[in-house]
Scaffold this motif. Structure first.
Motif, mmCIF file in Angstrom:
data_model
loop_
_atom_site.group_PDB
_atom_site.id
_atom_site.type_symbol
_atom_site.label_atom_id
_atom_site.label_comp_id
_atom_site.label_asym_id
_atom_site.label_seq_id
_atom_site.Cartn_x
_atom_site.Cartn_y
_atom_site.Cartn_z
ATOM 1 N N VAL A 64 0.858 -1.190 0.000
ATOM 2 C CA VAL A 64 0.000 0.000 0.000
ATOM 3 C C VAL A 64 0.888 1.231 0.000
ATOM 4 C CG1 VAL A 64 -0.207 0.092 2.530
ATOM 5 C CG2 VAL A 64 -1.960 1.143 1.084
ATOM 6 N N SER A 65 0.501 2.221 -0.786
ATOM 7 C CA SER A 65 1.294 3.440 -0.873
ATOM 8 C C SER A 65 0.930 4.399 0.254
ATOM 9 C CB SER A 65 1.076 4.124 -2.222
ATOM 10 O OG SER A 65 -0.215 4.703 -2.295
ATOM 11 N N THR A 66 1.876 5.260 0.583
ATOM 12 C CA THR A 66 1.610 6.290 1.595
ATOM 13 C C THR A 66 0.492 7.218 1.138
ATOM 14 O OG1 THR A 66 3.441 7.545 0.624
ATOM 15 C CG2 THR A 66 3.925 6.254 2.597
ATOM 16 N N GLU A 67 0.391 7.444 -0.159
ATOM 17 C CA GLU A 67 -0.691 8.279 -0.702
ATOM 18 C C GLU A 67 -2.049 7.668 -0.390
ATOM 19 O OE1 GLU A 67 -1.619 11.856 -2.829
ATOM 20 O OE2 GLU A 67 0.324 11.061 -2.189
ATOM 21 N N SER A 68 -2.156 6.348 -0.549
ATOM 22 C CA SER A 68 -3.424 5.671 -0.289
ATOM 23 C C SER A 68 -3.782 5.667 1.196
ATOM 24 C CB SER A 68 -3.355 4.232 -0.809
ATOM 25 O OG SER A 68 -3.310 4.208 -2.220
ATOM 26 N N ILE A 69 -2.779 5.509 2.049
ATOM 27 C CA ILE A 69 -3.039 5.546 3.495
ATOM 28 C C ILE A 69 -3.570 6.913 3.895
ATOM 29 C CG2 ILE A 69 -2.025 5.315 5.791
ATOM 30 C CD1 ILE A 69 0.082 3.469 4.509
ATOM 31 N N SER A 129 -8.031 -3.684 6.777
ATOM 32 C CA SER A 129 -6.701 -3.658 6.176
ATOM 33 C C SER A 129 -6.790 -2.875 4.877
ATOM 34 C CB SER A 129 -6.207 -5.078 5.903
ATOM 35 O OG SER A 129 -6.004 -5.780 7.113
ATOM 36 N N ILE A 130 -5.673 -2.269 4.481
ATOM 37 C CA ILE A 130 -5.657 -1.429 3.294
ATOM 38 C C ILE A 130 -4.493 -1.835 2.405
ATOM 39 C CG2 ILE A 130 -4.493 0.340 4.691
ATOM 40 C CD1 ILE A 130 -5.574 2.440 2.796
ATOM 41 N N PHE A 131 -4.786 -1.992 1.102
ATOM 42 C CA PHE A 131 -3.752 -2.383 0.155
ATOM 43 C C PHE A 131 -4.073 -1.774 -1.203
ATOM 44 C CE2 PHE A 131 -7.070 -5.500 -0.183
ATOM 45 C CZ PHE A 131 -7.101 -5.889 -1.514
ATOM 46 N N ASN A 132 -3.149 -1.907 -2.145
ATOM 47 C CA ASN A 132 -3.332 -1.371 -3.492
ATOM 48 C C ASN A 132 -3.425 -2.476 -4.526
ATOM 49 O OD1 ASN A 132 -1.165 1.335 -2.706
ATOM 50 N ND2 ASN A 132 -3.337 1.531 -3.181
#
Length: 232
Positions: free
Chosen positions: A170-175, A195-198
């Protein structure tokens, strides 16, 4: 417009007289701040170093939403450290801002459990901190980022999942986007752990994070609290 306060305290054992803030703990802070300001919010964070309860109280007085990002990597920590920080910091936040939405940036390994080969003491500190947050009066959203990437490609789509064994990058932008969106839409994000992922999707795809939050099931503790409020 939300007045967002970011706190990135290190875990410490009980007995410490200060909250030690280290902004480098959360690598998505710059992205979250930039996105919050672009959407018309204010964004404040305490400077690096030790801060007593009075300093934290002053910052809370000018906020109505809080992002907490204690991190699990920079220092040895333990489950007791997570409970200690939860007792001290969350109690102060709840006393000052009992209705403030709290977004906790946790870690995906909390869902995987102690058998994961990358498990570490800081993970259990985060697990204890999560539990303390769910037991408090404030509405919450808990985000568990997967492996961190500082690179964000335009094809990256953010995904929220309640699979406890989620993995990925996951990117810092997405977080940053997920944290700010949770604050903007408490009606669908409050009481959720995800949970968060790309996923890399060249064109199209669901980019509506509010809709993704709405599709999540609320945590048991949040549902029980809502029932209690309704007298059910």
């Amino acid at each position: 417009m939300a007045r967002i306060l970011e706190l990135s305290p290190l875990f410490s054992e009980a007995g410490s007289s200060e909250f030690h803030i280290v902004n480098g703990v959360w690598n998505a802070r710059e992205q979250a701040e930039r996105q919050a300001l672009a959407r018309g919010h204010t964004y404040t964070r305490l400077a690096d170093g030790g801060h007593d309860r009075a300093a934290v109280a002053e910052a809370l007085a000018a906020a109505d939403a809080v992002i907490l990002a204690p991190g699990s990597v920079p220092q040895p920590a333990s489950e007791s450290a997570g409970r200690a920080l939860g007792q001290r910091l969350l109690a102060q936040v709840s006393e000052a801002l009992p209705a403030a939405h709290i977004v906790l940036v946790s870690h995906f390994l909390v869902g995987h459990g102690i058998t994961h080969r990358n498990a570490k003491p800081g993970t259990w500190a985060l697990r204890a901190f999560e539990a303390h947050l769910r037991g408090g009066p404030n509405p919450w959203t808990i985000l568990r980022p997967t492996w961190l990437s500082t690179r964000h490609d335009v094809s990256y789509q953010t995904r929220l999942t309640q699979d406890p064994h989620a993995d990925g990058l996951v990117s810092t932008e997405s977080i940053g986007a997920a944290a700010v969106t949770a604050i903007e839409h408490p009606e669908v994000a409050a009481g959720r752990t995800a949970s968060i992922f790309n996923l890399s999707i060249p064109a199209g795809g669901d980019t509506d994070l509010a809709a993704q939050y709405a599709a999540l099931d609320p945590d048991f503790e949040y549902t029980a609290l809502e029932y209690a409020k309704a007298g059910v």
